[in-house]
Write an enzyme that holds these catalytic residues in place. Structure first.
Site, mmCIF file in Angstrom:
data_model
loop_
_atom_site.group_PDB
_atom_site.id
_atom_site.type_symbol
_atom_site.label_atom_id
_atom_site.label_comp_id
_atom_site.label_asym_id
_atom_site.label_seq_id
_atom_site.Cartn_x
_atom_site.Cartn_y
_atom_site.Cartn_z
ATOM 1 N N ALA A 111 5.369 3.836 4.714
ATOM 2 C CA ALA A 111 6.388 2.843 4.362
ATOM 3 C C ALA A 111 7.561 2.968 5.333
ATOM 4 O O ALA A 111 7.754 4.023 5.951
ATOM 5 C CB ALA A 111 6.855 3.022 2.925
ATOM 6 N N PHE A 112 8.349 1.889 5.448
ATOM 7 C CA PHE A 112 9.387 1.869 6.480
ATOM 8 C C PHE A 112 10.456 2.930 6.262
ATOM 9 O O PHE A 112 11.191 3.262 7.185
ATOM 10 C CB PHE A 112 10.025 0.474 6.576
ATOM 11 C CG PHE A 112 11.216 0.280 5.672
ATOM 12 C CD1 PHE A 112 11.059 -0.014 4.326
ATOM 13 C CD2 PHE A 112 12.500 0.422 6.168
ATOM 14 C CE1 PHE A 112 12.160 -0.168 3.500
ATOM 15 C CE2 PHE A 112 13.615 0.257 5.342
ATOM 16 C CZ PHE A 112 13.438 -0.030 4.002
ATOM 17 N N LYS A 113 10.557 3.478 5.044
ATOM 18 C CA LYS A 113 11.608 4.462 4.788
ATOM 19 C C LYS A 113 11.460 5.683 5.693
ATOM 20 O O LYS A 113 12.449 6.359 6.000
ATOM 21 C CB LYS A 113 11.617 4.860 3.320
ATOM 22 C CG LYS A 113 11.928 3.655 2.437
ATOM 23 C CD LYS A 113 12.541 3.992 1.124
ATOM 24 C CE LYS A 113 13.098 2.759 0.430
ATOM 25 N NZ LYS A 113 12.104 1.697 0.153
ATOM 26 N N ASP A 114 10.230 5.957 6.160
ATOM 27 C CA ASP A 114 10.042 7.074 7.101
ATOM 28 C C ASP A 114 10.858 6.888 8.382
ATOM 29 O O ASP A 114 11.269 7.865 8.993
ATOM 30 C CB ASP A 114 8.566 7.194 7.504
ATOM 31 C CG ASP A 114 7.680 7.666 6.357
ATOM 32 O OD1 ASP A 114 8.155 8.430 5.495
ATOM 33 O OD2 ASP A 114 6.495 7.267 6.338
ATOM 34 N N MET A 117 14.225 8.238 7.256
ATOM 35 C CA MET A 117 14.212 9.562 6.611
ATOM 36 C C MET A 117 13.798 10.657 7.581
ATOM 37 O O MET A 117 14.300 11.773 7.525
ATOM 38 C CB MET A 117 13.272 9.550 5.401
ATOM 39 C CG MET A 117 13.774 8.761 4.214
ATOM 40 S SD MET A 117 15.314 9.357 3.509
ATOM 41 C CE MET A 117 14.889 11.047 3.244
#
Ligand SMILES: *Cc1c(COP(=O)(O)O)cnc(C)c1O
Length: 470
Positions: A111-114, A117
């Site tokens: 997911a794009f949160k990587d 993060m």
């Protein structure tokens, strides 16, 4: 470069200080005191850079108190082919109908949160070691954010992560993703309750000032400035990939929930990136779509917050939205504070008089989609392009198709991979589909898992933390 709060009652802070902060003490969100302006020569020079070189150039404009060589090393260690699957980090493809898809979901949790993060993990470790500090992160997750945080912070020196999740409420894939991590600094805690119970426990521990102080308790939520900063980079990278020269304009369509992703697009545009329009795509939880269509912001009650088939966009209010409103109101912090007082009172506010500026000056438009639209888009793209879209990305493609104007280039951000949401793909297809999964995740569900199951009690979590931290 100093950082100020949208509510105006916090003393200016440095980048390193803001990096470890959540909300400002005055309840506002931190923003740079001004946005660096990118001139034509710089933009031309950046066009040929690699992803990590570009990340270094952009971040160094904002992270003045990190020496250049250290920052360069941080981004080089973050944006690698080993972690993100390709050397271009955010590759782009074009669907049969001409809509472009920028892949932001090839990191460890799909997911794009990587994208943000992973940077935060390296940056936290760096700042903590420089200042001889430790940090114990507590968080609650129903899936996405928690796993992105764990994969970013696993094995990092000076950091422990205590992640609460609702016992028995996550998918087998999500459980396996989090609970199979064997790193000693990652502590999964399954609470006998719902996601809201997990969140209440985190709040209770956060509000215990003595405990918070003694154990250096922190969080990684979507309002963290470091996450927004890391996300600005892929708007520049996407623009360069979608165009042949800097005289062209591009619109971005962004599946949105807490407004963190598209807020980074807004800042890229304020810096001078030739973005034509920023298209907000929501699901049934359409508080943002309503604002960008009518100028009225009406956060929803719990009863009017829906569980949908694009669950990472299921929000009642959009935490990063305050950053945009601060810019919209020409950074008048008194007005921002008074608007959010009305939000706190459950009223919301009306900025319909600003709609022309929202559209013309800031380029924002929006649309929304429902379950049936999502399934239809997933099916249609499979028919035309032979690929399965994740349901959040499908919300984006649906809105992009609806709003596209003649000659407009639209880049739709891919915020997750379909492999993460196999049940929705099955529903869209009408039969079981073996959605391809990255090789690294083959057999994930068969790995040994490590999780402590605790009753729905803040005291039980506190005891476990005290015992672990010694
Ligand atoms: C978090 C998330 C979103 C929403 O992003 P915001 O920054 O909250 O607007 C959309 N899609 C997926 C898959 C997500 O994980």
């Amino acid at each position: 470069m100093k950082y100020i709060s949208t509510r105006g009652q916090t003393a200016p802070k440095s980048f390193s200080e803001v990096l470890l902060m959540g909300l400002a003490p005055d309840g506002g969100l931190m923003l740079p005191e001004r946005y660096p302006q990118i001139d034509a020569d710089t933009l031309q020079r950046w066009r040929s850079l690699s992803y990590s070189e570009l990340a270094f150039e952009i971040m160094s404009l904002f992270a003045g108190d990190i020496p250049a060589e250290d920052l360069r090393r941080l981004v080089e260690n973050t944006y690698t082919e080993a972690v993100f699957g390709t050397s271009s980090i955010t590759p782009m493809r074009t669907l049969a109908d001409g809509i472009k898809i920028q892949a932001l979901s090839n990191g460890p949790t799909l997911a794009f949160k990587d994208m943000a993060m992973q940077f935060l993990g390296h940056a936290f470790e760096y700042v903590l070691s420089r200042e001889g500090k430790r940090l114990n992160i507590i968080g609650a997750t129903s899936g996405d954010t928690g796993s992105a945080a764990e994969y970013a912070l696993r094995g990092k020196a000076g950091i422990h992560v205590f992640m609460l999740s609702p016992h028995g409420k996550m998918s087998a894939f999500q459980r396996a993703q989090m609970y199979s991590l064997a790193d000693e600094n990652i502590h999964n805690i399954a609470i006998e309750g719902m996601f809201d119970d997990c969140q209440d426990i985190v709040k209770a521990l956060q509000n215990d000032a003595a405990f918070k102080q003694q154990y250096s308790i922190g969080t990684v939520n979507s309002i963290n400035w470091g996450r927004i900063l890391a996300q600005i980079v892929y708007y520049f990278a996407g623009y360069f990939r979608a165009t042949a020269s800097n005289s062209e304009q591009v619109s971005f369509c962004v599946p949105s929930g807490n407004f963190g992703n598209i807020c980074a697009g807004h800042i890229a545009r304020m810096m001078g990136l030739p973005i034509r329009r920023l298209i907000v795509a929501t699901n049934e939880n359409d508080v943002l779509d309503e604002f960008f269509r009518t100028g009225r912001y009406r956060p929803r009650s719990a009863a009017h917050t829906y569980v949908t088939s694009s669950p990472s966009m299921d929000i009642s209010k959009a935490s990063n939205f305050e950053r945009f409103v601060f810019d919209l109101l020409r950074r008048d912090h008194f007005q921002v504070a008074s608007l959010w007082q009305r939000v706190a009172d459950g009223e919301g506010f009306d900025l319909s008089a600003e709609l022309p500026r929202i559209r013309e000056e800031f380029g924002f438009v929006s649309g929304s989609s429902h379950h049936a639209d999502r399934l239809a888009t997933i099916r249609a793209v499979h028919e035309s392009d032979g690929e399965w879209l994740d349901p959040h990305t499908a919300d984006g493609v649906k809105v992009a198709r609806e709003l596209r104007e003649a000659g407009e280039t639209i880049v739709c951000l891919e915020t997750a991979l379909a492999a993460k949401f196999a049940d929705i793909i099955d529903e869209a297809a009408g039969h079981h589909v073996d959605v391809p999964r990255p090789a690294a995740l083959a057999g994930l569900e068969n790995l040994p898992q490590r999780v402590a199951v605790l009753p729905n009690s803040a005291q039980a979590v506190r005891e476990l933390m005290v015992q672990t931290l010694g």
